[in-house]
Design an enzyme around this catalytic site. Structure first.
Site, PDB file in Angstrom:
ATOM      1  NE  ARG A 123      -4.237  -1.475   0.078  1.00 31.23           N
ATOM      2  CZ  ARG A 123      -4.358  -2.555  -0.704  1.00 31.23           C
ATOM      3  NH1 ARG A 123      -3.379  -2.893  -1.538  1.00 31.23           N
ATOM      4  NH2 ARG A 123      -5.453  -3.296  -0.667  1.00 31.23           N
ATOM      5  CD  GLU A 127      -3.142   3.071  -5.356  1.00 31.41           C
ATOM      6  OE1 GLU A 127      -4.131   2.349  -5.612  1.00 31.41           O
ATOM      7  OE2 GLU A 127      -2.103   2.625  -4.857  1.00 31.41           O
ATOM      8  CG  HIS A 138      -3.263  -0.901  -6.594  1.00 28.42           C
ATOM      9  ND1 HIS A 138      -3.660  -0.278  -5.456  1.00 28.42           N
ATOM     10  CD2 HIS A 138      -3.218  -2.226  -6.281  1.00 28.42           C
ATOM     11  CE1 HIS A 138      -3.849  -1.162  -4.492  1.00 28.42           C
ATOM     12  NE2 HIS A 138      -3.581  -2.364  -4.968  1.00 28.42           N
TER      13      HIS A 138
END
Ligand code: DGY
Length: 334
Positions: A237, A266, A285
């Site tokens: 993360r 994000e 991601h």
């Protein structure tokens, strides 16, 4: 015939998944809910289940709009988007997808390590810019992995797989974890404290979940400990690393490079300095983004949801204490 119970999803479901859910439920929602919090909250009133992912916050506010909610099933192994304590207090089962994505995330991690340490993305940009000139190619020169030290921060399922692959490259593997694993003595990898790891590793790979203890675990003081020719890779993360401090480290050359699949915000903001930095490999991601893994994750997330609402123990329950608040015989609605 009695009406089927209703569930809400924020995912775009393939038709076979939707069909399976429709056998038991009236399924409402879809990916548009991600962009419309008010609509999301208003849609929850009559729902017994929520099938979602880290793209929304599952917090107290959400639970307050969902008086009938009995299960949240997230299509992810990470659960930092969910207030699990509050869910447990309210008797809401929280399920996730551990295990099925470990190999995929480890493989993507290695993609980033190779791309950053061997400078493959940088070299590719030269070719695409039509700047490959005849002669023995010199710049940018990468580094070799064999004989170097791989430092794993967080030796869970994914960290272990990354460590095993590191061995195949002939690397010496050291690791640190917030809690020393109970089988540490039996492992082939050397446990050390975080400072020792950062001072010695050539490749640092981050695999801890985001929680209070790991927020900005890698801050400016930690980055300053790293070797100037080391790289850091993050597929866990974004907020485990202080991104501002990382940008400073990369700009000022305290470290050689970074391979990042996750970010503090994000999607990555369009004015992020990371976008223009040569010594960074960026990925949106997608640690678990393979056909096989995403299929396995979705199947597990759906099975979790159906199991709870059948009054059965789900395959991957996060908050096992919830049974004390709402026993499984009270969740049986199908
Ligand atoms: C996970 O499963 O947690 C992945 O990071 C996707 O969010």
């Amino acid at each position: 015939m009695p009406m089927k119970p209703k569930i809400l999803t924020t995912l775009e479901l393939p038709s076979n998944a939707l069909e399976k859910l429709k056998e038991y439920f009236i399924v409402e929602g879809g990916p548009d809910l991600i962009k419309d919090r008010v609509n999301l909250l208003n849609s929850l009133k009559d729902k017994v289940g929520l099938l979602t992912a880290p793209h929304i916050k599952v917090d107290k506010e959400l639970f307050e709009h969902a008086p009938n909610l009995m299960v949240v099933s997230t299509y992810s192994v990470g659960y930092d988007h969910i207030d699990v304590t509050e869910a447990t207090r309210r008797g809401i089962y929280v399920c996730y997808t551990p295990g099925v994505l470990s190999d995929c995330v480890a493989e993507v991690t290695w993609g980033l390590i190779l791309s950053t340490y061997k400078r493959i993305s940088e070299a590719e940009r030269i070719v695409r810019a039509r700047k490959w000139v005849k002669g023995i190619y010199k710049e940018p020169l990468g580094r070799d992995l064999k004989g170097k030290t791989l430092g794993i921060i967080g030796l869970g399922r994914i960290g272990r797989r990354v460590a095993e692959i590191g061995r195949c490259f002939g690397m010496n593997v050291i690791y640190y974890d917030i809690v020393k694993p109970s089988d540490a003595d039996k492992l082939d990898f050397q446990y050390c404290d975080l400072e020792t790891l950062l001072k010695n590793a050539d490749v640092v790979s981050v695999h801890v979940p985001l929680q209070k203890e790991t927020y900005h675990l890698i801050d400016e003081s930690k980055l300053r400990l790293m070797k100037r020719d080391a790289i850091i890779v993050n597929t866990s993360r974004g907020a485990v690393i202080d991104e501002k401090a990382l940008i400073k480290a990369l700009k000022e050359g305290w470290i050689m490079g970074a391979g990042l699949d996750v970010f503090e915000t994000e999607p990555l903001p369009l004015d992020s300095e990371l976008l223009d930095m040569e010594n960074v490999v960026l990925s949106p991601h997608r640690g678990s983004a393979s056909i096989e893994t995403r299929t396995a994750m979705l199947n597990l997330a759906i099975n979790n949801l159906i199991s709870v609402l059948k009054g059965e123990i789900p395959p991957a329950l996060l908050n096992s204490d919830v049974v004390k608040v709402r026993p499984l015989n009270q969740t049986k609605v199908i």
